[in-house]
Scaffold this active site. Structure first.
Site, mmCIF file in Angstrom:
data_model
loop_
_atom_site.group_PDB
_atom_site.id
_atom_site.type_symbol
_atom_site.label_atom_id
_atom_site.label_comp_id
_atom_site.label_asym_id
_atom_site.label_seq_id
_atom_site.Cartn_x
_atom_site.Cartn_y
_atom_site.Cartn_z
ATOM 1 N N HIS A 471 0.822 -1.214 0.000
ATOM 2 C CA HIS A 471 0.000 0.000 0.000
ATOM 3 C C HIS A 471 0.854 1.262 0.000
ATOM 4 O O HIS A 471 0.445 2.285 -0.521
ATOM 5 C CB HIS A 471 -0.977 -0.035 1.171
ATOM 6 C CG HIS A 471 -2.117 -0.955 0.907
ATOM 7 N ND1 HIS A 471 -2.165 -2.220 1.427
ATOM 8 C CD2 HIS A 471 -3.204 -0.828 0.116
ATOM 9 C CE1 HIS A 471 -3.260 -2.828 0.987
ATOM 10 N NE2 HIS A 471 -3.907 -2.008 0.197
ATOM 11 N N ARG A 578 -10.622 4.207 -1.431
ATOM 12 C CA ARG A 578 -10.133 3.400 -0.284
ATOM 13 C C ARG A 578 -10.441 4.143 1.015
ATOM 14 O O ARG A 578 -9.666 4.995 1.448
ATOM 15 C CB ARG A 578 -8.634 3.156 -0.422
ATOM 16 C CG ARG A 578 -8.235 2.215 -1.557
ATOM 17 C CD ARG A 578 -6.724 1.981 -1.557
ATOM 18 N NE ARG A 578 -6.326 0.851 -2.354
ATOM 19 C CZ ARG A 578 -5.761 0.928 -3.571
ATOM 20 N NH1 ARG A 578 -5.551 2.100 -4.122
ATOM 21 N NH2 ARG A 578 -5.415 -0.165 -4.211
ATOM 22 N N ARG A 614 -15.271 1.927 -1.336
ATOM 23 C CA ARG A 614 -14.950 0.614 -0.785
ATOM 24 C C ARG A 614 -15.032 0.667 0.737
ATOM 25 O O ARG A 614 -14.455 1.565 1.368
ATOM 26 C CB ARG A 614 -13.552 0.181 -1.211
ATOM 27 C CG ARG A 614 -13.271 -1.220 -0.716
ATOM 28 C CD ARG A 614 -11.962 -1.717 -1.189
ATOM 29 N NE ARG A 614 -10.869 -1.078 -0.490
ATOM 30 C CZ ARG A 614 -9.598 -1.355 -0.738
ATOM 31 N NH1 ARG A 614 -9.273 -2.223 -1.674
ATOM 32 N NH2 ARG A 614 -8.646 -0.759 -0.063
ATOM 33 N N GLU A 713 -10.849 -10.620 -4.998
ATOM 34 C CA GLU A 713 -9.462 -10.553 -4.516
ATOM 35 C C GLU A 713 -8.957 -11.911 -4.048
ATOM 36 O O GLU A 713 -7.801 -12.041 -3.665
ATOM 37 C CB GLU A 713 -9.364 -9.573 -3.347
ATOM 38 C CG GLU A 713 -9.752 -8.174 -3.740
ATOM 39 C CD GLU A 713 -9.675 -7.203 -2.585
ATOM 40 O OE1 GLU A 713 -8.734 -6.419 -2.527
ATOM 41 O OE2 GLU A 713 -10.583 -7.247 -1.729
ATOM 42 N N ASN A 736 -4.005 -6.946 -6.888
ATOM 43 C CA ASN A 736 -2.914 -6.954 -5.894
ATOM 44 C C ASN A 736 -3.121 -8.115 -4.932
ATOM 45 O O ASN A 736 -2.213 -8.906 -4.682
ATOM 46 C CB ASN A 736 -2.901 -5.651 -5.088
ATOM 47 C CG ASN A 736 -2.812 -4.439 -5.976
ATOM 48 O OD1 ASN A 736 -2.295 -4.522 -7.068
ATOM 49 N ND2 ASN A 736 -3.339 -3.314 -5.517
ATOM 50 N N ASP A 737 -4.314 -8.184 -4.398
ATOM 51 C CA ASP A 737 -4.582 -9.277 -3.466
ATOM 52 C C ASP A 737 -4.795 -10.594 -4.187
ATOM 53 O O ASP A 737 -4.364 -11.645 -3.714
ATOM 54 C CB ASP A 737 -5.797 -8.942 -2.590
ATOM 55 C CG ASP A 737 -5.382 -8.063 -1.425
ATOM 56 O OD1 ASP A 737 -4.367 -8.381 -0.798
ATOM 57 O OD2 ASP A 737 -6.048 -7.051 -1.171
ATOM 58 N N CYS A 784 -9.030 -3.263 -10.703
ATOM 59 C CA CYS A 784 -8.601 -2.065 -9.962
ATOM 60 C C CYS A 784 -7.285 -2.272 -9.231
ATOM 61 O O CYS A 784 -6.855 -1.419 -8.472
ATOM 62 C CB CYS A 784 -9.678 -1.605 -8.992
ATOM 63 S SG CYS A 784 -9.999 -2.802 -7.706
HETATM 64 C C1 PEP Z 1 -6.297 -5.003 -4.748
HETATM 65 O O1 PEP Z 1 -6.144 -5.842 -3.857
HETATM 66 O O2 PEP Z 1 -5.910 -5.165 -5.912
HETATM 67 C C2 PEP Z 1 -6.938 -3.717 -4.410
HETATM 68 C C3 PEP Z 1 -7.229 -2.856 -5.346
HETATM 69 O O3 PEP Z 1 -7.143 -3.446 -3.099
HETATM 70 P P1 PEP Z 1 -5.958 -2.964 -2.134
HETATM 71 O O4 PEP Z 1 -4.735 -2.780 -2.974
HETATM 72 O O5 PEP Z 1 -6.391 -1.723 -1.456
HETATM 73 O O6 PEP Z 1 -5.825 -4.118 -1.190
HETATM 74 MG MG MG Z 2 -7.089 -5.557 -1.933
#
Ligand code: PEP
Ligand code: MG
Length: 854
Positions: A471, A578, A614, A713, A736-737, A784
């Site tokens: 993050h 976020r 979110r 995710e 990302n997750d 995203c």
């Molecule tokens: C993700 O996990 O791709 C996402 C957009 O959420 P974050 O990066 O805030 O966990």
């Molecule tokens: Mg995420």
């Protein structure tokens, strides 16, 4: 090899002891635990049958040594011995040694191949060093040991001798001592070690303690050798010379200990030995992981945490104050241990060992006794008492003559702040003392820390810990700040004001760059800025491929400034807002009213464009002290995100009501994070309904119905898209997750960057499935995660049929420009090929090839 069995009332104690043994003893030895009772062995107690099984599991004709903690553990072990087959019994020895010290000594002896008698004997002597140190603690008090003797004498008859200086940070502590024991055992030589009384002159050296046999860990420990001590090593026997040479090398190599790289004033000997690859050298670029593009040139400055204001009122209930302090310390202890594990896996043991010093501070009995006295006798509140004793400890370190000890003052303050932060439920706010804009250096920057930074002072960011999808990296990109991570730990020792340059495209850091490097970097910096401006000029047009396929482009945001950037850069929507960033920079949760105000302001900035808000996504790498998140071994797999919202419905409902209310004036929708089962979605929707009912009953205006969407995710959510599609209209894939969970690679861990690549064919297949299943139900899909803004990934995602890409605002102009150059049909073929790939490297080369022909 002799086997070792550890019998304890506590499973945790036995686990920790095994971990400790592994630390001290590099050799792999047969070791088994019989500890705890109950289904998961978490209750205290011992079980004779488990001991029998443990003995069997490590048994060989070399024998087994059994160590026990106390009381009924001994009875159970005796019973287990009786239950063993008769022929095994003579080879199994129950040992009266102290549990921890004995186990460590025994393990070292087993590791060097000693027989059962020697192992047993060594374990039984394990308490001697402690007794010697605590009961005869004086440099000259050597009465229990072979006496003082002058160094000079008849060397022809005497053993061969050398004098060495110990430069390991903590002297001959357990790990180097164990290495010494292991090495000595490999030679046919009797080796002994003695220490000298302090003296500068060689001819005046006199023995202080010893000599003791170098093959005995306990006897070595009894010497109490600290950093800078000189030792006398004597050897006799057919391989005396080789043994001395090997020991000389071991000491010269600093026992393989890396931690001394972090000394504030390393000794000249050590400086010569520092590996070039792990320090930041002047002139040459050091390599790192690029996390946010751009070039930054400027002076170094360091990140400092601000202090927390302490309430000075007294206390009327000392017991409650004391209990809350204990609880806060327990939370911090767990945090530190967790942190230690993370650092150990990402940066290695030597770096992780730094956290041991932090743990010892929480276990300092004499300090705690004084804190307790302040609370119970002087009626000070827990925070004030803790702070005052920790300050005294820090001051005494500062006053010490040894520079290593000066550094410990910073550690004391760090631990002090961590405890105060938990105790008072307050977030520390950052302060930057550097007067002019520069490049910020930090071991690690949490999202909270980045969110608090004064952006006008920062040109770029350099961190030791982090990954491209952490993050913190996302925030750096959102801020348009060049950033690199995974830099050598010695970066934190660079003096403030040192000229630096970083390349956020390639992941490079220069300390004191020379004129040629600066010229080249300045030219690239100008080119980068010019291209940005050119792309910005057309970024308000829609993103249509050459064959007229439309892709919606949205922004990921976390505050109003991001929203301003989103509009400025041509975002058609906010793909995710976020909300956790509204919570991060404060000491208490925002009220419903405050949230309504912020969301309304964001809505006004977005001028009617849709905004997917979110819901709170805390946990993982986003800790918020005042929310008292549970302490977990694997926070990314724990009560994170929506799971936390379900545990704290008051926080969740407040947030949902705020979104519904702010929706009156803006096109707000709800985005639900970290869904892994259908029940998560249904449960979340019930809360949304409940929030609506509450507002309805109170007659408070709000948007209803309001669209709910979910993030994909987790692999389970991707695989079950069809089941979810009946309950909502829009999916947003958080790559990302999704990548972290698909490849089982923590996103913030710089050691694992080769794993968290969202273009991995496994992740692409999941994205493909989501798109296919959602489209079958007429539902839209967005991406995203950071992948959405990555040029190499864009043609593939578009080709897979993703309807919307949501990215950090800074990437929008470039991605729109890229989409306009694409043929959708060609992108679809590329995507199909990528789905067939077996390796991420294959996908990457296809993508590069594709881009190069555009
Ligand atoms: C993700 O996990 O791709 C996402 C957009 O959420 P974050 O990066 O805030 O966990
Ligand atoms: Mg995420």
């Amino acid at each position: 090899m002799v086997g070792l069995v550890l019998v304890s009332h506590s499973r945790n104690l036995a686990d920790a002891l095994v971990a400790l043994i592994k630390q001290v003893n590099a050799a792999t030895i047969p070791i088994a635990k019989a500890a705890g009772v109950g289904d998961d062995r978490q209750e205290f107690g011992t079980d004779a049958m488990e001991i029998v099984e443990a003995i069997h599991s490590v048994y060989s004709s070399d024998g087994v040594l059994v160590l026990m903690d106390l009381g009924s553990a001994i009875l159970s072990a005796e019973m287990a011995l009786e239950l063993l087959p008769e022929e095994m019994q003579p080879h199994v020895r129950l040992c009266s040694a102290p549990f921890i010290e004995g186990a460590i000594s025994a393990a070292v002896q087993i590791g060097i191949g000693s027989d059962l008698d020697t192992v047993h004997q060594e374990a039984r002597q394990a308490l001697f060093p402690k007794i010697d140190q605590l009961e005869h603690d004086s440099a000259t008090s050597t009465s229990a040991l072979p006496g003082e003797k002058p160094l000079t004498g008849d060397t022809a008859a005497a053993p061969q001798q050398i004098i060495l200086t110990i430069l390991t940070r903590h002297g001959l502590h357990a790990r180097p001592a164990a290495k010494l024991v292991q090495m000595v055992k490999t030679f046919d030589a009797e080796v002994e070690i003695a220490t000298f009384l302090p003296s500068d002159a060689e001819e005046e050296l006199r023995i202080a303690k010893g000599p003791v046999p170098a093959a005995s860990l306990n006897r070595l420990a009894s010497l109490g050798v600290v950093h800078g001590d000189r030792i006398l090593v004597s050897a006799q026997g057919s391989m005396a010379e080789q043994a001395l040479e090997a020991i000389r090398r071991l000491v010269a190599e600093n026992f393989g200990e890396k931690d001394d790289e972090f000394e504030s004033e390393p000794s000249p000997e050590f400086q010569r030995k520092s590996p070039e690859t792990d320090v930041i050298l002047t002139g040459k670029p050091s390599t790192a992981i690029p996390v946010s593009e751009g070039i930054a040139i400027g002076p170094a400055f360091h990140y400092h945490k601000a202090r927390i204001e302490i309430p000075e009122q007294g206390n009327s209930d000392p017991q409650t104050e004391w209990t809350s302090l204990q609880q806060a310390m327990a939370v911090v202890r767990n945090n530190i241990m967790q942190r230690r594990r993370q650092v150990q896996s990402s940066l290695g043991e030597s770096r992780a060992a730094i956290f041991d010093a932090h743990l010892f501070m929480l276990e300092d009995d004499s300090l705690l006794t004084r804190v307790r006295q302040q609370i119970f006798e002087q009626h000070r509140n827990a925070a004030a008492a803790w702070k005052s004793e920790m300050n005294k400890a820090a001051d005494s370190y500062r006053a010490a003559p040894n520079p290593y000890l000066h550094q410990r003052a910073a550690d004391v303050e760090d631990v002090e702040m961590q405890v105060l932060s938990v105790l008072l439920g307050k977030t520390t706010t950052a302060f930057l003392t550097f007067p002019e804009p520069g490049i910020l250096i930090a071991e690690e920057l949490t999202p909270t820390a980045i969110a608090q930074l004064d952006r006008s002072k920062i040109l770029g960011i350099v961190t030791v810990i982090g990954g491209p999808t952490s993050h913190s990296a996302i925030l750096a990109r959102a801020l348009g700040l060049p950033a690199i991570t995974g830099v050598a730990p010695s970066v934190v020792d660079i003096p403030e004001g040192t000229p630096l340059a970083i390349d956020g495209f390639q992941g490079k850091l220069w300390k004191k760059p020379d004129a040629d490097v600066l010229d080249e970097l300045r030219a690239r910096q100008t080119e980068w800025q010019t291209t940005r401006e050119r792309l910005l000029a057309s970024s308000h047009e829609p993103a249509l491929t050459r064959d007229e396929h439309r892709v919606k482009i949205a922004a990921n945001t976390g505050n109003e400034l991001d929203a301003v950037m989103a509009v400025r850069n041509g975002a058609e929507a906010i793909g995710i807002f976020r909300t956790e960033f509204l919570y991060l920079t404060r000491n208490n949760a925002p009220t419903e009213g405050e949230q309504v105000e912020t969301l309304t302001r964001v809505g006004a900035i977005m001028e009617g464009r849709p905004i997917y808000v979110r819901t709170l996504d805390v946990g993982g790498d986003k800790a918020i002290p005042y929310l008292h998140l549970p302490v977990e071994a694997n926070p990314f797999l724990g009560v994170r995100s929506l799971r936390f919202s379900f545990k704290r419905p008051e926080i969740f409902l407040t947030q949902l009501r705020a979104i519904l209310r702010a929706g009156v004036q803006a096109d707000l929708r709800i985005m639900l994070p970290m869904i892994s089962q259908l029940e998560d979605l249904l449960q979340a929707k019930r809360y949304v309904e409940q929030a609506h009912q509450a507002l309805e009953q109170a007659g408070i205006p709000h948007r209803w119905p309001l669209e709910a969407a979910m993030m994909v995710e987790t692999p389970s959510a991707a695989l079950l898209t069809a089941a979810f599609a009946r309950h909502l209209d829009y999916f947003s894939i958080g790559t990302n997750d999704l990548t972290q969970y698909t490849l089982a690679a923590e996103r913030g861990n710089p050691e694992l960057t080769s794993y968290h690549d969202g273009l991995d064919p496994a992740v692409l297949q999941l994205i493909h499935k989501v798109v296919q299943d959602a489209h079958r139900f007429g539902k839209k899909v967005g991406v995203c995660g950071e992948l959405a803004g990555e040029p190499a990934a864009v043609p593939i995602l578009v080709g897979l049929g993703v309807d919307e890409l949501s990215m950090n605002p800074g990437s929008i102009p470039r991605v729109k420009d890229l989409i306009r150059k694409l043929e959708f049909s060609a992108a679809s073929r590329l995507a199909q090929n990528a789905l067939q790939a077996e390796r991420v490297s294959g996908v990457r080369s296809m993508a590069e090839q594709f881009l190069s022909t555009m």
